[in-house]
Design a protein around this motif. Structure first.
Motif, mmCIF file in Angstrom:
data_model
loop_
_atom_site.group_PDB
_atom_site.id
_atom_site.type_symbol
_atom_site.label_atom_id
_atom_site.label_comp_id
_atom_site.label_asym_id
_atom_site.label_seq_id
_atom_site.Cartn_x
_atom_site.Cartn_y
_atom_site.Cartn_z
ATOM 1 N N ALA A 40 0.885 -1.309 0.141
ATOM 2 C CA ALA A 40 0.379 -0.123 0.070
ATOM 3 C C ALA A 40 0.851 1.151 0.272
ATOM 4 N N ASN A 41 2.607 1.579 0.777
ATOM 5 C CA ASN A 41 3.049 2.121 0.483
ATOM 6 C C ASN A 41 4.106 1.669 -0.514
ATOM 7 N N PHE A 42 4.319 1.169 -1.778
ATOM 8 C CA PHE A 42 5.372 1.366 -2.013
ATOM 9 C C PHE A 42 6.426 1.948 -2.232
ATOM 10 N N GLU A 43 5.470 3.031 -2.758
ATOM 11 C CA GLU A 43 6.840 4.876 -3.381
ATOM 12 C C GLU A 43 7.101 5.192 -2.292
ATOM 13 N N ASP A 44 6.358 5.364 -1.212
ATOM 14 C CA ASP A 44 6.873 6.185 0.864
ATOM 15 C C ASP A 44 7.762 5.295 0.563
ATOM 16 N N LEU A 45 8.284 4.259 1.169
ATOM 17 C CA LEU A 45 9.315 2.779 1.345
ATOM 18 C C LEU A 45 10.238 4.070 1.131
ATOM 19 N N HIS A 46 10.291 4.275 -0.096
ATOM 20 C CA HIS A 46 12.275 5.017 -0.982
ATOM 21 C C HIS A 46 11.909 5.775 -0.168
ATOM 22 N N ALA A 47 13.841 5.326 -0.271
ATOM 23 C CA ALA A 47 14.280 6.929 0.420
ATOM 24 C C ALA A 47 14.644 7.571 -0.626
ATOM 25 N N ARG A 48 14.444 9.346 -0.509
ATOM 26 C CA ARG A 48 14.432 10.188 -1.384
ATOM 27 C C ARG A 48 15.512 9.713 -1.975
ATOM 28 N N ASP A 49 17.242 9.854 -1.006
ATOM 29 C CA ASP A 49 18.185 9.900 -1.605
ATOM 30 C C ASP A 49 18.525 9.179 -2.157
ATOM 31 N N HIS A 50 17.647 8.387 -2.811
ATOM 32 C CA HIS A 50 18.280 7.058 -3.213
ATOM 33 C C HIS A 50 17.149 6.713 -4.426
#
Length: 443
Positions: free
Chosen positions: A99-109
């Motif tokens: 449900a939160n796939f994109e928001d689990l990514h680090a912004r600096d990666h």
């Protein structure tokens, strides 16, 4: 005399891995070879230092954790002062990841993350991300853990493993040859074709056999029943499925050598493994944070596994509950390693059969059927609390009266309100990843 193994470890693999591929796997392996000998307290301190850095990174860079932890009352990384505080953070489930796939990514990666998909034996595959460094470290930890059982780099190893239907690419076959490995497909394993697995042992003469538990059990049983004598390896490493004590005994008798248990999952690779003493599974606590949740009802100490990869800064899975069950151990191994221990890996929460009151019954059915003459394999499926469907493959010496004995014993364990439906079949299908699930709960 093994000439190739030392040549591969000292020259060929470093030239390929560090030189050609420019990966840091061997440097990480050296690091982990040293850190395993730290004291128990020193390992815990090392783990916490890594976890502190990761928590701060997640607060600053990963939108999901900042929002979710704030909802739980966290105002910043300074509120998570010790492992006890960390253990109060919300658990991450597979549904949360989906449900939160994109928001689990680090912004600096962003744009730097690699991906893999879990096998999907539950019918719902899961896509996860990881960094190059975390992958290199996972491979290093795997080499360390398998090395405890004799599968050092370049050691002659025969794998009874699953091979994709489309076959193995040429590049992978060349890599297997370079690593001194041979893979024999167990997806097509049949009772009338077991001799070819014994032939593979004699032809390849491996130092180590690495196998799915179900495959090792089938080969070992055939060797014992047929009286076939084969080349004796130094060890058998079991992977991919929980290893029960009676299965370990059968495999050791069939192959004539010690059996080593391992535990891993696709999300993080190797989690724990047995060393040469066989006193339990060492948790790779210098690489992962492994927690066990509250015991499940009636589970005799079995607890949900929760994982944190301490080096995956691209898509961190923090306190990730992967669906597995394990039993904790407070023992410290006589080998001298400071890595904490697990007593056993106990299967998956989705495979927990329950009685009519909803209490977990455990692997009772497996132990019951294992020693019943004439039953080669079986699978129990529970879709409702009041019904368990048991499929079985009969073998020589099968007696219908044995089913009545099994049914009687099962009623004592599950209660009279659970109906038992037995079905004879010629084969029980494996999962898409080649595993045999002996119990499936769809409750």
């Amino acid at each position: 005399m093994d000439v190739y193994g030392p040549l591969f470890r000292r020259i060929l693999f470093p030239a390929y891995e560090s030189g050609l591929r420019r990966r840091n796997t061997l440097a990480h392996l050296d690091e982990y070879q040293r850190s395993q000998w730290l004291s128990f307290d020193e390992v815990a301190a090392l783990q916490w230092r890594k976890l502190e850095r990761l928590v701060a990174h997640c607060w600053e860079q990963v939108p999901y954790y900042r929002a979710r932890w704030a909802e739980a009352g966290v105002s910043g990384p300074q509120d998570i002062r010790n492992p006890g505080d960390y253990a109060q953070l919300p658990v991450l489930t597979k549904d949360d990841v989906r449900a939160n796939f994109e928001d689990l990514h680090a912004r600096d990666h962003v744009g730097k993350v690699l991906y893999k998909t879990t096998g999907g034996s539950t019918g719902e595959p899961l896509r996860i991300g990881y960094t190059r460094e975390s992958y290199e470290r996972r491979v290093a930890v795997m080499h360390r853990g398998y090395g405890w059982a004799g599968a050092t780099l370049g050691a002659r190893a025969l794998y009874f493993w699953g091979v994709p239907m489309e076959g193995v690419p040429v590049k992978d076959r060349l890599m297997q040859r370079a690593f001194n490995r041979r893979v024999v497909n167990v997806f097509t394993m049949r009772d009338d074709d077991m001799a070819r697995y014994a032939d593979a042992i004699d032809e390849f003469r491996p130092r180590v056999v690495v196998a799915y538990v179900a495959a090792a059990v089938r080969v070992a049983r055939w060797l014992l029943e047929s009286g076939r004598k084969v080349h004796r390896p130094q060890s058998v490493i079991c992977a991919a499925e929980p290893l029960a004590p009676h299965e370990r005994d059968l495999i050791e008798r069939g192959f004539g050598c010690p059996v080593y248990n391992t535990y891993g999952c696709r999300e993080v690779m190797l989690v724990a493994a047995e060393c040469e003493t066989g006193e339990g599974l060492h948790v790779n606590a210098d690489h992962l944070c492994v927690e066990l949740g509250e015991p499940i009802a009636g589970g005799e100490g079995k607890r949900p596994v929760r994982l944190t990869d301490l080096h995956n800064y691209g898509m961190p899975l923090m306190r990730y509950e992967n669906g597995d069950l394990a039993t904790a151990s407070t023992a410290q191994c006589s080998c001298g390693r400071g890595l904490p221990m697990l007593a056993s890996i106990d299967g998956r929460t989705m495979d927990a059969l329950r009685d009519s009151a909803g209490h977990f019954v455990g692997e009772y059915l497996e132990h019951l059927v294992f020693n019943t003459p004439g039953i080669r394999r079986f699978q129990a499926v529970q879709e409702r609390l009041d019904v368990i469907e048991v499929s079985y493959v009969a073998a020589e010496g099968f007696d219908e009266a044995a089913l009545q004995d099994i049914a009687l014993a099962m009623r004592e364990a599950f209660g009279d309100t659970v109906r038992l439906d037995f079905r004879r079949t010629s084969e029980i299908p494996l999962t898409p990843t080649g595993k045999l699930r002996v119990a499936i709960s769809r409750l």
